[in-house]
Write a protein that holds these residues in place. Structure first.
Motif, PDB file in Angstrom:
ATOM      1  N   ASN A 124       0.720  -1.490   0.000  1.00 45.65           N
ATOM      2  CA  ASN A 124       0.093  -0.054  -0.192  1.00 45.65           C
ATOM      3  C   ASN A 124       0.831   1.281   0.220  1.00 45.65           C
ATOM      4  OD1 ASN A 124      -2.227  -1.607   0.051  1.00 45.65           O
ATOM      5  ND2 ASN A 124      -3.154  -0.681   1.866  1.00 45.65           N
ATOM      6  N   GLN A 125       1.835   1.169   0.792  1.00 51.10           N
ATOM      7  CA  GLN A 125       2.772   2.493   0.790  1.00 51.10           C
ATOM      8  C   GLN A 125       3.562   2.516  -0.544  1.00 51.10           C
ATOM      9  OE1 GLN A 125       3.151   5.054   2.625  1.00 51.10           O
ATOM     10  NE2 GLN A 125       1.432   4.255   4.302  1.00 51.10           N
ATOM     11  N   LEU A 126       3.844   1.305  -1.149  1.00 51.21           N
ATOM     12  CA  LEU A 126       4.498   1.362  -2.640  1.00 51.21           C
ATOM     13  C   LEU A 126       3.513   2.453  -3.282  1.00 51.21           C
ATOM     14  CD1 LEU A 126       6.716   0.788  -4.599  1.00 51.21           C
ATOM     15  CD2 LEU A 126       5.464  -1.336  -4.857  1.00 51.21           C
ATOM     16  N   VAL A 127       2.266   1.864  -3.316  1.00 54.44           N
ATOM     17  CA  VAL A 127       1.350   2.395  -4.322  1.00 54.44           C
ATOM     18  C   VAL A 127       1.053   4.098  -3.922  1.00 54.44           C
ATOM     19  CG1 VAL A 127      -1.180   2.740  -5.068  1.00 54.44           C
ATOM     20  CG2 VAL A 127       0.277   0.495  -4.847  1.00 54.44           C
ATOM     21  N   HIS A 128       1.150   4.242  -2.454  1.00 55.32           N
ATOM     22  CA  HIS A 128       0.971   5.721  -1.964  1.00 55.32           C
ATOM     23  C   HIS A 128       2.077   6.570  -2.751  1.00 55.32           C
ATOM     24  CE1 HIS A 128      -0.562   8.663   0.356  1.00 55.32           C
ATOM     25  NE2 HIS A 128       0.436   8.894   0.972  1.00 55.32           N
ATOM     26  N   CYS A 129       3.249   6.110  -2.708  1.00 57.57           N
ATOM     27  CA  CYS A 129       4.578   6.853  -3.033  1.00 57.57           C
ATOM     28  C   CYS A 129       4.278   7.217  -4.878  1.00 57.57           C
ATOM     29  CB  CYS A 129       5.747   5.999  -2.978  1.00 57.57           C
ATOM     30  SG  CYS A 129       6.226   6.140  -1.382  1.00 57.57           S
ATOM     31  N   CYS A 130       3.522   6.292  -5.499  1.00 58.29           N
ATOM     32  CA  CYS A 130       3.307   6.530  -6.836  1.00 58.29           C
ATOM     33  C   CYS A 130       2.575   7.702  -7.191  1.00 58.29           C
ATOM     34  CB  CYS A 130       2.794   5.322  -7.478  1.00 58.29           C
ATOM     35  SG  CYS A 130       3.754   3.811  -7.740  1.00 58.29           S
ATOM     36  N   THR A 131       1.501   7.956  -6.043  1.00 62.27           N
ATOM     37  CA  THR A 131       0.673   8.892  -6.136  1.00 62.27           C
ATOM     38  C   THR A 131       1.354  10.346  -6.065  1.00 62.27           C
ATOM     39  OG1 THR A 131      -0.029   9.075  -3.790  1.00 62.27           O
ATOM     40  CG2 THR A 131      -1.335   7.515  -5.366  1.00 62.27           C
ATOM     41  N   PHE A 132       2.649  10.366  -5.434  1.00 60.39           N
ATOM     42  CA  PHE A 132       3.233  11.739  -5.230  1.00 60.39           C
ATOM     43  C   PHE A 132       3.870  11.957  -6.852  1.00 60.39           C
ATOM     44  CE2 PHE A 132       4.179  10.231  -0.933  1.00 60.39           C
ATOM     45  CZ  PHE A 132       3.093  10.577  -0.366  1.00 60.39           C
ATOM     46  N   ILE A 133       3.856  11.213  -7.561  1.00 64.34           N
ATOM     47  CA  ILE A 133       4.484  11.555  -8.957  1.00 64.34           C
ATOM     48  C   ILE A 133       3.553  12.265  -9.891  1.00 64.34           C
ATOM     49  CG2 ILE A 133       5.727  10.738 -10.989  1.00 64.34           C
ATOM     50  CD1 ILE A 133       6.524   8.270  -9.251  1.00 64.34           C
ATOM     51  N   PRO A 134       3.646  13.314 -10.332  1.00 66.21           N
ATOM     52  CA  PRO A 134       2.657  14.009 -11.232  1.00 66.21           C
ATOM     53  C   PRO A 134       2.805  13.206 -12.457  1.00 66.21           C
ATOM     54  CG  PRO A 134       4.671  15.398 -11.028  1.00 66.21           C
ATOM     55  CD  PRO A 134       4.777  14.247  -9.928  1.00 66.21           C
ATOM     56  N   THR A 135       1.772  12.484 -12.926  1.00 63.90           N
ATOM     57  CA  THR A 135       1.806  11.592 -13.859  1.00 63.90           C
ATOM     58  C   THR A 135       1.156  11.785 -15.145  1.00 63.90           C
ATOM     59  OG1 THR A 135       2.611   9.830 -12.446  1.00 63.90           O
ATOM     60  CG2 THR A 135       1.877   9.148 -14.456  1.00 63.90           C
ATOM     61  N   ASN A 136       1.590  11.694 -16.185  1.00 64.54           N
ATOM     62  CA  ASN A 136       0.913  11.638 -17.527  1.00 64.54           C
ATOM     63  C   ASN A 136       0.669  10.132 -18.164  1.00 64.54           C
ATOM     64  OD1 ASN A 136      -0.516  12.617 -19.875  1.00 64.54           O
ATOM     65  ND2 ASN A 136       1.377  11.970 -20.971  1.00 64.54           N
ATOM     66  N   PHE A 137      -0.458   9.572 -18.213  1.00 68.16           N
ATOM     67  CA  PHE A 137      -0.635   8.313 -18.445  1.00 68.16           C
ATOM     68  C   PHE A 137      -0.935   8.522 -19.846  1.00 68.16           C
ATOM     69  CE2 PHE A 137      -1.560   8.352 -13.969  1.00 68.16           C
ATOM     70  CZ  PHE A 137      -0.986   7.259 -13.522  1.00 68.16           C
ATOM     71  N   PRO A 138      -0.401   7.762 -20.744  1.00 72.50           N
ATOM     72  CA  PRO A 138      -0.434   7.684 -22.235  1.00 72.50           C
ATOM     73  C   PRO A 138      -1.654   6.999 -22.715  1.00 72.50           C
ATOM     74  CG  PRO A 138       1.421   6.347 -21.587  1.00 72.50           C
ATOM     75  CD  PRO A 138       0.957   6.896 -20.381  1.00 72.50           C
ATOM     76  N   LEU A 139      -2.664   7.349 -22.562  1.00 71.96           N
ATOM     77  CA  LEU A 139      -3.908   6.287 -22.882  1.00 71.96           C
ATOM     78  C   LEU A 139      -4.412   6.793 -24.263  1.00 71.96           C
ATOM     79  CD1 LEU A 139      -6.094   6.726 -19.619  1.00 71.96           C
ATOM     80  CD2 LEU A 139      -5.272   4.818 -20.578  1.00 71.96           C
ATOM     81  N   GLU A 140      -4.904   6.136 -24.975  1.00 70.47           N
ATOM     82  CA  GLU A 140      -5.204   6.544 -26.389  1.00 70.47           C
ATOM     83  C   GLU A 140      -6.221   7.817 -26.500  1.00 70.47           C
ATOM     84  OE1 GLU A 140      -5.403   2.425 -28.866  1.00 70.47           O
ATOM     85  OE2 GLU A 140      -7.226   3.137 -28.132  1.00 70.47           O
TER      86      GLU A 140
END
Lengths: 140, 391
Positions: A124-140
């Motif tokens: 859960n904490q690993l996922v929580h750290c992912c949320t700190f990254i301003p992310t662009n998800f390359p969806l179609e």
């Protein structure tokens, strides 16, 4: 305004390494964790043209190494977590519980399941750290 | 996307008669010695025989069944080749039946490798019927199984969505002989399922409904069932409450009180229901003091308790649980639970293992506030002394 980092890139996994190593909560929750992971991003429904393999080596609350290898056979990690860009986005960006994502097979996990079940706090904490990254998800 | 999984539930007076309608060839009853002694095995076997099935029995499930028992039972099952498996008893027997079934369908499988993320391919050889004889575990309605790893002295909580039984027979005649202490232990287990099911992270509209009803039934009928075991209405309502609570937490999840209770049970062998219910008021206080929005006040409101604010609702719920526990003769502190046979020094010596086991239990991360290692330690220490949580 912070620039967003494309999900599935070397820059993104390096930023995850920074976030993990800066997180006291992750360090505490994962203090007993030993194991490396491939995040395998499936191209379906995205702008990706092929699978992307993002590697992290996690060791006692720290990330020792992170990389998007050119050759996915470079590492043979203990665990793989696979899913589409959309599924990863749902977990990282939209608050989908990672356990629920795995139970509904949106994310597929391979490796020692008993070990994962004993370490849900660190996951859960690993996922929580992912949320700190301003992310662009390359969806179609 | 989510799922609500349930067995076909046959409930009420004479529910066991449903067994007469089964179609199949060979039924294998997984149970414990007490069920033999009480005559329940003969009773169930007679129904199965009436249905034309050949019956085999494994009556050796111990409380908190070990991985070795699961392997032994599965070997006997492989030799008998049933097309129906019948788990008869309390949670231990039903959990054992589920795990043996998984090994029967997958010979060589390590019970520790049963997990909810990978298909098990059940029902190629047999289907599962569960018949609870206590009112609390909820195992008749869930896909979970709790085994004991005797080598590591810890509970192994696992399961697979495929392990939800095909049929649950919830016949109130079966728990009617439970002594008061067992009635209280198991009834409070049901209450813990209902409250944690309603407040855990995987809660959903469907599980909410059954959790609330289950909690209401426990508060209303558990004291009656404990005081007078012959109160048929109370017995039936508590039996239904247990299955409803099982459906609730089985389709959501349990949480912190369960991780601490499992840990306590593995080390000090405190009965499961008594252990989880003991911790429940403490974990409610702990979660309520966190930053996340909580839902304890919604339960209080449903029960008609004061709940004008979330804090007041949580306090009301804690008070109501403690009042109920006291009314049915249950301990409120860990010191009281362990009794004179376990000294403070014994408890302190076990504390590291208690904390480690609780942290290794997956449900610890399913509440609205996830404790750090130090907080888990404090929770055990406060519960030992019976102190209200102030951190």
């Amino acid at each position: 305004m912070t620039d967003k980092i494309d999900f599935g890139t070397e820059a993104w996994i390096q930023q995850l390494m920074v976030e993990l190593n800066n997180s006291e909560d992750y360090a505490e929750a994962a203090k007993n964790w030993e194991g490396d992971i491939y995040f395998v991003v499936e191209p379906k429904g995205s702008q990706l043209t092929e699978k992307v393999y993002m590697y992290v080596d996690l060791w006692h609350g720290k990330c020792r190494h992170a990389e998007v290898p050119d050759d996915p056979t470079k590492f043979k990690p203990e665990f793989t977590i696979s899913g589409t860009v959309k599924s990863f986005k749902e977990v990282i960006d939209d608050g989908l519980d990672p356990m629920k994502a795995m139970l509904t097979r949106k994310l597929k996990l391979t490796g020692n399941m008993a070990k994962i079940m004993r370490n849900v706090k660190s996951a859960n904490q690993l996922v929580h750290c992912c949320t700190f990254i301003p992310t662009n998800f390359p969806l179609e | 996307m989510w799922y609500f999984r349930s067995p076909e539930i046959v409930f009420g007076e004479d529910a066991l008669d449903h067994l007469d309608t089964l179609q199949g060839k060979r039924a294998f009853i997984v149970t414990d010695p007490m069920m033999l002694e009480l005559g329940f095995v003969d009773l169930v076997a007679a129904h199965l025989t009436d249905a034309g099935l050949t019956v085999g029995t494994f009556p050796d499930v111990e409380p908190e069944p070990s991985v070795q028992t699961i392997r032994t039972g599965a070997e006997k099952m492989l030799a008998f080749e049933p097309d129906w498996i019948v788990g008869l008893g309390g949670g231990s027997a039903m959990d054992a039946a589920k795990a043996m079934w998984a090994l029967y369908e997958n010979p060589g499988l390590d019970p520790a490798d049963i997990n909810p993320f990978e298909p098990l391919g059940l029902r190629r050889k047999a289907r599962l019927i569960v018949i609870p004889t206590t009112s609390g575990t909820g195992s008749e309605a869930t896909w979970a199984t709790v085994l004991t790893d005797t080598a590591e002295n810890r509970k192994l909580g696992t399961g697979s969505p495929e392990m939800v039984a095909d049929i649950a027979i919830v016949d109130p005649a079966l728990p009617a002989k439970m002594p008061p202490r067992l009635t209280a232990d198991t009834g409070l287990d049901a209450l813990t399922h209902a409250i944690e099911g309603y407040t855990c992270s995987l809660r959903n509209d469907f599980s909410d409904a059954v959790c609330l009803k289950a909690a209401q039934l426990v508060f209303e009928y558990l004291p009656r069932a404990v005081k007078n075991g012959d109160d048929a209405e109370a017995r039936e309502k508590m039996h239904n409450a247990a299955t409803l609570a099982g459906l609730g937490f089985g389709n959501a999840m349990a949480a912190l009180a369960h991780s601490m209770g499992h840990s306590l049970g593995a080390i000090f062998h405190v009965p499961h229901g008594r252990a989880v219910a003991l911790f429940l008021p403490y974990t409610i206080q702990f979660i309520q003091r966190g930053d996340a929005e909580t839902r304890f006040h919604e339960i209080s409101r449903f029960l008609g308790l004061p709940a004008s604010t979330p804090d007041e609702g949580a306090i009301s719920l804690v008070t109501a649980i403690r009042d109920l526990s006291r009314e049915v003769g249950q301990p409120l502190s860990l010191k009281e639970t362990l009794g004179d046979g376990v000294s403070r020094a014994d408890f302190d010596a076990a504390l590291d293992a208690l904390v480690a086991n609780a942290e290794a239990d997956s449900v610890i991360a399913m509440g609205d506030r996830i404790p750090t290692t130090d907080e888990v330690r404090q929770l055990f220490e406060y519960a030992y002394e019976g102190k209200n949580i102030d951190f």
